[in-house]
Design an enzyme around this catalytic site. Sequence first.
Site, mmCIF file in Angstrom:
data_model
loop_
_atom_site.group_PDB
_atom_site.id
_atom_site.type_symbol
_atom_site.label_atom_id
_atom_site.label_comp_id
_atom_site.label_asym_id
_atom_site.label_seq_id
_atom_site.Cartn_x
_atom_site.Cartn_y
_atom_site.Cartn_z
ATOM 1 N N SER A 239 0.841 -1.101 0.014
ATOM 2 C CA SER A 239 -0.041 -0.105 0.149
ATOM 3 C C SER A 239 0.836 1.192 -0.150
ATOM 4 O O SER A 239 2.022 1.135 0.231
ATOM 5 C CB SER A 239 -0.980 0.036 1.267
ATOM 6 N N CYS A 240 0.506 2.387 -0.454
ATOM 7 C CA CYS A 240 1.048 3.674 -0.325
ATOM 8 C C CYS A 240 -0.041 4.764 -0.284
ATOM 9 O O CYS A 240 -0.931 4.781 0.413
ATOM 10 C CB CYS A 240 1.916 3.738 -1.539
ATOM 11 N N GLY A 241 0.193 5.948 -0.908
ATOM 12 C CA GLY A 241 -0.562 7.012 -1.118
ATOM 13 C C GLY A 241 -1.670 6.849 -2.136
ATOM 14 O O GLY A 241 -2.892 6.889 -1.632
#
Length: 284
Positions: A239-241
């Site tokens: 996951s990330c932004g």
Amino acid sequence: MSDDPKTLVSTAWLAAHLKDPDLRVLDASMYLPGTDRDARAEYDAAHIPGARFFDIDEISDLRSDLPHMAPPPEKFMSRMRAMGVGDGHQVVVYDGAGLFSAARVWWLFRLMGHRDVAVLDGGFPKWQAEGHPTEDMPPVIKDRHLTARFQNHLVRDVTQVSQASKLGSVQIVDARAPGRFRGDAPEPRPGLRAGHIPGARNVHYEALLNDDSTMKSPADTRALFQEAGVDLAKPIITSCGSGVTAAILGLALTRMGHDSWSLYDGSWTEWGMFPTVPVATGDA
């Protein structure tokens, strides 16, 4: 580094193969708001000879309110055909940051069932610094059919991630900077809560890169995941932004031989907006 046309290739490898008839090079540069860089204008001014521009924001699911979500297979096939990218091609993807958004397009090809795709290690900055050729001419395009076979296991949605967070059967790994992960630093997109998915571990994507934006060795990246408390025996959701740098974690995992991973496409842009899912703050 050892070149692998399914994950990561060096500038030397690309220079040697640039004239291969079945090679297709894609410029997948994109920049976050506030960086004051225009990816398309930079491509028009200079790109690797023969490269096509892959517009991550346009080749996406425009029906979604979330940014650059994975496109439907039909749209991906039609865009690639128009770009002259098809079955039997070896694809190399690069970006103007070094190694940032190119991994997202590498993941998209894998999501559509294509594994003969690699990221250019160090990207366009390294290519230019070494004096390799560039051009400002658009490539000559010939249509080529691309068959998409959507790989459901490579992508996760908010419901699946919420279940993984509750059950702990799958390890969630967040690629954002530590300050954003802890909830100390503001999110670049307005209206999002600060913090991370409960149970997630933090491996900032920049930690996986050398100073020249090449990727560290599989042994070094494995050590960084382990230091962050990631259980590499479990399946992983990255996951990330907004689903871009999460793909860098996936690229590192694949090079380490860890193939049981998927990407949370909505990432924090979705999770941080949903009032009904919990948010954790601090280091873990």
